[in-house]
Design a protein around this motif. Sequence first.
Motif, PDB file in Angstrom:
ATOM      1  N   LEU A   1       0.815  -1.218  -0.024  1.00 50.13           N
ATOM      2  CA  LEU A   1       0.146  -0.142   0.149  1.00 50.13           C
ATOM      3  C   LEU A   1       0.824   1.343   0.159  1.00 50.13           C
ATOM      4  N   PRO A   2       0.270   2.428  -0.659  1.00 56.38           N
ATOM      5  CA  PRO A   2       1.084   3.578  -0.487  1.00 56.38           C
ATOM      6  C   PRO A   2       1.496   4.069   1.020  1.00 56.38           C
ATOM      7  N   PRO A   3       2.361   4.798   1.261  1.00 55.75           N
ATOM      8  CA  PRO A   3       2.530   5.368   2.738  1.00 55.75           C
ATOM      9  C   PRO A   3       1.303   5.748   3.337  1.00 55.75           C
ATOM     10  N   GLU A   4       1.242   5.763   4.680  1.00 53.12           N
ATOM     11  CA  GLU A   4      -0.037   6.145   5.351  1.00 53.12           C
ATOM     12  C   GLU A   4      -0.264   7.791   4.943  1.00 53.12           C
ATOM     13  N   ARG A   5       0.820   8.690   4.837  1.00 52.77           N
ATOM     14  CA  ARG A   5       0.205  10.031   4.534  1.00 52.77           C
ATOM     15  C   ARG A   5      -0.389  10.013   3.170  1.00 52.77           C
ATOM     16  N   ASP A   6       0.170   9.488   2.260  1.00 50.97           N
ATOM     17  CA  ASP A   6      -0.458   9.665   0.841  1.00 50.97           C
ATOM     18  C   ASP A   6      -1.894   8.696   0.973  1.00 50.97           C
ATOM     19  N   LEU A   7      -1.924   7.649   1.527  1.00 51.59           N
ATOM     20  CA  LEU A   7      -3.291   6.909   1.591  1.00 51.59           C
ATOM     21  C   LEU A   7      -4.213   7.734   2.342  1.00 51.59           C
ATOM     22  N   SER A   8      -4.007   8.236   3.580  1.00 51.53           N
ATOM     23  CA  SER A   8      -4.869   8.938   4.211  1.00 51.53           C
ATOM     24  C   SER A   8      -5.520  10.324   3.396  1.00 51.53           C
ATOM     25  N   GLU A   9      -4.418  11.048   2.564  1.00 51.57           N
ATOM     26  CA  GLU A   9      -4.981  11.860   1.927  1.00 51.57           C
ATOM     27  C   GLU A   9      -5.919  11.541   0.668  1.00 51.57           C
ATOM     28  N   THR A  10      -5.610  10.436  -0.142  1.00 48.30           N
ATOM     29  CA  THR A  10      -6.426   9.858  -0.880  1.00 48.30           C
ATOM     30  C   THR A  10      -7.836   9.476  -0.533  1.00 48.30           C
ATOM     31  N   LEU A  11      -7.877   8.722   0.492  1.00 49.61           N
ATOM     32  CA  LEU A  11      -8.935   8.666   1.312  1.00 49.61           C
ATOM     33  C   LEU A  11      -9.720   9.600   1.941  1.00 49.61           C
ATOM     34  N   GLY A  12      -9.063  10.711   2.167  1.00 56.65           N
ATOM     35  CA  GLY A  12      -9.703  11.661   2.944  1.00 56.65           C
ATOM     36  C   GLY A  12      -9.919  11.669   4.468  1.00 56.65           C
ATOM     37  N   VAL A  13      -9.202  10.868   5.114  1.00 55.99           N
ATOM     38  CA  VAL A  13      -9.398  10.569   6.420  1.00 55.99           C
ATOM     39  C   VAL A  13      -8.010  10.948   7.143  1.00 55.99           C
ATOM     40  N   SER A  14      -8.026  11.140   8.434  1.00 56.69           N
ATOM     41  CA  SER A  14      -6.988  11.453   9.310  1.00 56.69           C
ATOM     42  C   SER A  14      -6.007  10.236   9.239  1.00 56.69           C
ATOM     43  N   ARG A  15      -5.023  10.399   9.739  1.00 63.18           N
ATOM     44  CA  ARG A  15      -3.826   9.066   9.903  1.00 63.18           C
ATOM     45  C   ARG A  15      -4.418   8.307  11.153  1.00 63.18           C
TER      46      ARG A  15
ATOM     47  N   GLY B   1       9.464  -1.402   8.756  1.00 61.94           N
ATOM     48  CA  GLY B   1      10.404  -0.938   7.675  1.00 61.94           C
ATOM     49  C   GLY B   1      10.173  -0.970   6.353  1.00 61.94           C
ATOM     50  N   LYS B   2       9.160  -1.648   6.017  1.00 64.68           N
ATOM     51  CA  LYS B   2       8.886  -2.046   4.642  1.00 64.68           C
ATOM     52  C   LYS B   2       7.451  -1.445   4.152  1.00 64.68           C
ATOM     53  N   GLY B   3       6.530  -1.550   5.078  1.00 65.85           N
ATOM     54  CA  GLY B   3       5.057  -1.127   4.709  1.00 65.85           C
ATOM     55  C   GLY B   3       4.309  -1.986   5.117  1.00 65.85           C
ATOM     56  N   THR B   4       2.927  -1.642   4.402  1.00 68.68           N
ATOM     57  CA  THR B   4       1.783  -2.574   4.554  1.00 68.68           C
ATOM     58  C   THR B   4       1.377  -3.200   3.482  1.00 68.68           C
ATOM     59  N   PHE B   5       1.018  -4.453   3.443  1.00 73.51           N
ATOM     60  CA  PHE B   5       0.845  -5.270   2.214  1.00 73.51           C
ATOM     61  C   PHE B   5      -0.468  -5.919   2.306  1.00 73.51           C
ATOM     62  N   ILE B   6      -0.923  -6.135   0.977  1.00 71.86           N
ATOM     63  CA  ILE B   6      -2.387  -6.704   0.744  1.00 71.86           C
ATOM     64  C   ILE B   6      -2.275  -8.414   1.019  1.00 71.86           C
ATOM     65  N   GLY B   7      -3.326  -8.900   1.987  1.00 70.17           N
ATOM     66  CA  GLY B   7      -3.153 -10.368   2.031  1.00 70.17           C
ATOM     67  C   GLY B   7      -2.793 -10.684   3.170  1.00 70.17           C
ATOM     68  N   SER B   8      -2.756 -11.916   3.504  1.00 68.02           N
ATOM     69  CA  SER B   8      -1.981 -12.698   4.726  1.00 68.02           C
ATOM     70  C   SER B   8      -0.552 -12.496   4.480  1.00 68.02           C
ATOM     71  N   ARG B   9       0.105 -12.564   5.776  1.00 66.55           N
ATOM     72  CA  ARG B   9       1.406 -12.737   5.678  1.00 66.55           C
ATOM     73  C   ARG B   9       1.891 -14.135   5.430  1.00 66.55           C
ATOM     74  N   ARG B  10       2.830 -13.952   4.505  1.00 64.10           N
ATOM     75  CA  ARG B  10       3.315 -15.251   3.838  1.00 64.10           C
ATOM     76  C   ARG B  10       4.159 -15.922   4.712  1.00 64.10           C
ATOM     77  N   VAL B  11       4.295 -17.342   5.065  1.00 59.58           N
ATOM     78  CA  VAL B  11       5.153 -17.872   5.991  1.00 59.58           C
ATOM     79  C   VAL B  11       6.372 -18.597   5.041  1.00 59.58           C
ATOM     80  N   GLU B  12       7.503 -18.159   5.565  1.00 56.43           N
ATOM     81  CA  GLU B  12       8.607 -18.745   4.757  1.00 56.43           C
ATOM     82  C   GLU B  12       8.996 -19.828   5.431  1.00 56.43           C
ATOM     83  N   VAL B  13       9.037 -21.123   4.672  1.00 57.67           N
ATOM     84  CA  VAL B  13       9.385 -22.358   5.029  1.00 57.67           C
ATOM     85  C   VAL B  13      10.508 -22.750   4.499  1.00 57.67           C
ATOM     86  N   MET B  14      11.621 -22.907   5.479  1.00 62.89           N
ATOM     87  CA  MET B  14      12.903 -23.590   5.352  1.00 62.89           C
ATOM     88  C   MET B  14      13.107 -24.703   5.006  1.00 62.89           C
TER      89      MET B  14
END
Length: 213
Positions: free
Chosen positions: A11-25, A46-59
């Motif tokens: 997703l876009p950064p919170e600042r950009d997303l809040s402006e796009t949606l017209g809501v407060s942060r 440190g990387k952001g918010t992503f759509i969907g469930s967190r992927r599980v990395e299987v070693m």
Amino acid sequence: MRHDFAPGTRLPPERDLSETLGVSRGELRKALATLEAEGQVWRHVGKGTFIGSRRVEVMSLSEIDRVTNPAEVMRARLLIEPMLAREAALNATQDHIEAMAACILRTRSAQTWRQYETADNEFHRLIAQATGNRLLLALFDALNAVRRAVVWGALRSGRQRPPDDHHSFAEHDRIAAAIAQRDLSGAAEAMHHHLRAVQKQLIDPKGPTIPRE
């Protein structure tokens, strides 16, 4: 305004997303927290918010070999294999019980440690197989593959054979007997006792370099 994002999209950064949606942060963060709780988005610091469930990395097993150690392997065995013995006592067939007895005879008649380890490995796998649960068997196979690589990887072939009073002979007998008698708690306790003996040998600085089951 509606936006359709594919799973894994950042997703876009919170600042950009809040402006796009017209809501407060603050409102945006509450909404994202709700979506995260529902498994619709996930956050990576440190990387952001992503759509969907967190992927599980299987070693892979080879990766696990590199990051684990004998102490962790033994701890995992102590947690898992007594439960397998308990399930085996509940579900083992007569064929399983007879095959375990045959494995025990082969461990006692082994002329080398290599022969002993082969029969011992088959004995423990038969217990997992006797649970009648294919997922548990697959779990055992994965753990056993790591065990052989991490703990027994340095095993050397040789002429020396197990001593007649090797501790595992009697311990294997007790495990097999409890399974044959459908003694669920007895099977679990016997397996736990056996693995504790192996663990003690593994961490005892006066013991052999390679633990023998």
